[in-house]
Design an enzyme around this catalytic site. Sequence first.
Site, PDB file in Angstrom:
ATOM      1  CG  ASN A 147      34.191  25.926  43.597  1.00 53.95           C
ATOM      2  OD1 ASN A 147      34.115  26.827  44.431  1.00 53.95           O
ATOM      3  ND2 ASN A 147      34.646  26.394  42.313  1.00 53.95           N
ATOM      4  NE  ARG A 285      39.788  34.945  42.498  1.00 52.12           N
ATOM      5  CZ  ARG A 285      39.203  33.429  42.600  1.00 52.12           C
ATOM      6  NH1 ARG A 285      40.094  32.510  43.053  1.00 52.12           N
ATOM      7  NH2 ARG A 285      37.942  33.428  42.019  1.00 52.12           N
ATOM      8  CD  GLN A 314      44.115  31.962  37.666  1.00 51.47           C
ATOM      9  OE1 GLN A 314      44.587  31.709  38.768  1.00 51.47           O
ATOM     10  NE2 GLN A 314      42.829  31.886  37.396  1.00 51.47           N
ATOM     11  CG  HIS A 333      42.313  28.682  39.422  1.00 53.25           C
ATOM     12  ND1 HIS A 333      41.942  29.875  39.537  1.00 53.25           N
ATOM     13  CD2 HIS A 333      41.575  28.185  40.418  1.00 53.25           C
ATOM     14  CE1 HIS A 333      41.107  30.215  40.454  1.00 53.25           C
ATOM     15  NE2 HIS A 333      40.910  29.256  40.882  1.00 53.25           N
TER      16      HIS A 333
END
Length: 391
Positions: A147, A285, A314, A333
């Site tokens: 990704n 991050r 998260q 995210h």
Amino acid sequence: MAKIVCVLYPDPIDGFPPEYARDTIPVLNSYPGGQTLPTPSSLDFRPGDLVGCVSGELGLRKFLEERGHTLVVTSDKEGPDSIFDRELADADVVISQPFWPAYLTAERIARAPKLKLALTAGIGSDHVDLDAAIARDITVAEETYSNSISVAEHAVMQILALVRNYLPSHQWAAQGGWNIADCVSHAYDIEGMDVGVIAAGRIGQAVLRRLAPFDVRLHYTDKRRLSPELEQELGLTFHPDARSLARAVDVVSIHAPLHPETRNLFNEELIGSMRRGSYIVNTARAQIVDRDAVVAALESGQLAGYAGDVWYPQPPAADHPWRTMPYNGMTPHVSGTTLSAQARYAAGTREILEAWLDGKPIRDEYLIVDGGKLAGAGAVAYTASQDAGNS
Ligand code: NDP
């Protein structure tokens, strides 16, 4: 037979499967640099399907159950009474995604005596305490490159959205206004700006490549310098460290892994050393920046905008200050889990599982920890003792 516990984000609120906007996704031949795409023996899902959520099961159930393995899929991951914690006790394999991370802390690893493989569906294994994984000889692997371009596209989008004040302008249109002066009072072109990336790895380089046609001056810092040919091709200015880069640019895009060298890197002091009205985009991050320093800098005008898709923890609390701070373009995210990205990392997850279950080697580029030490991609990008269990 193995027990595989897979923690995925919840299904869409309107039900599963969703109505898909497109019938297909483009077929890619290789990743930049030539790394081959995942090579599982076959796939039990249609590329472009939503496989990253609980009902999507990463397309793994048929394959695993036909071989006699047990697959448990849940999004319930917090607290000692969570399904994840309960199922962990006799799990051989844990699969988790950075978008909805099942934090594999040292304590959790200690409560999982059979655990041998921690698989990240995606990229970024800092939700696993790598020191504890090393000590217990647990293999940690992820689908390198799956990704990277998805994230690079998101970062470029967010840079443009911030500098051009896209989101507030869209709001004016959506609520029936035509408040051009309000929209443009905070809007600029990126043409001519200095734009820098922190870390020019796979994602950072892809961001630089995509920004070059915008006629910006490009800067980067990384532990290793890129080739003179690439520096020349993209017109890159190298900086030995983040401090030198931060004060030389108008826009920073962060693409370093979270480890001790990068944790809290963008603190009050470093943000304060930037040009007034700088922008930060962070798709790496959250803990690479100081949460409250970002809020304060946006409120004072030291930062003109902050965007990204990474938070800590998260999911973040409903009252997390980044949800409401001024001039933010935050998303959940999502950058690395487009339907396009899911097809690749789900295929890569299956490739890794096939290899591991058959006792064959996992591709070196997928490995983060193996044989009781950092390995493969992990040996390049991470440092041990990274205190990752808290990240
Ligand atoms: P790469 O490993 O390709 O690149 C990381 C780069 O960071 C390497 O060039 C590395 O240098 C460099 N680096 C490490 N530490 C430092 C430091 N202290 N200062 C400067 N440079 C440093 O990773 P990717 O580009 O694929 O991904 C980067 C990060 O993006 C991931 O670690 C992950 O946290 C995040 N990510 C986010 C996603 C999302 O959905 N938002 C999805 C995918 C990744 P060297 O090689 O010399 O060690």
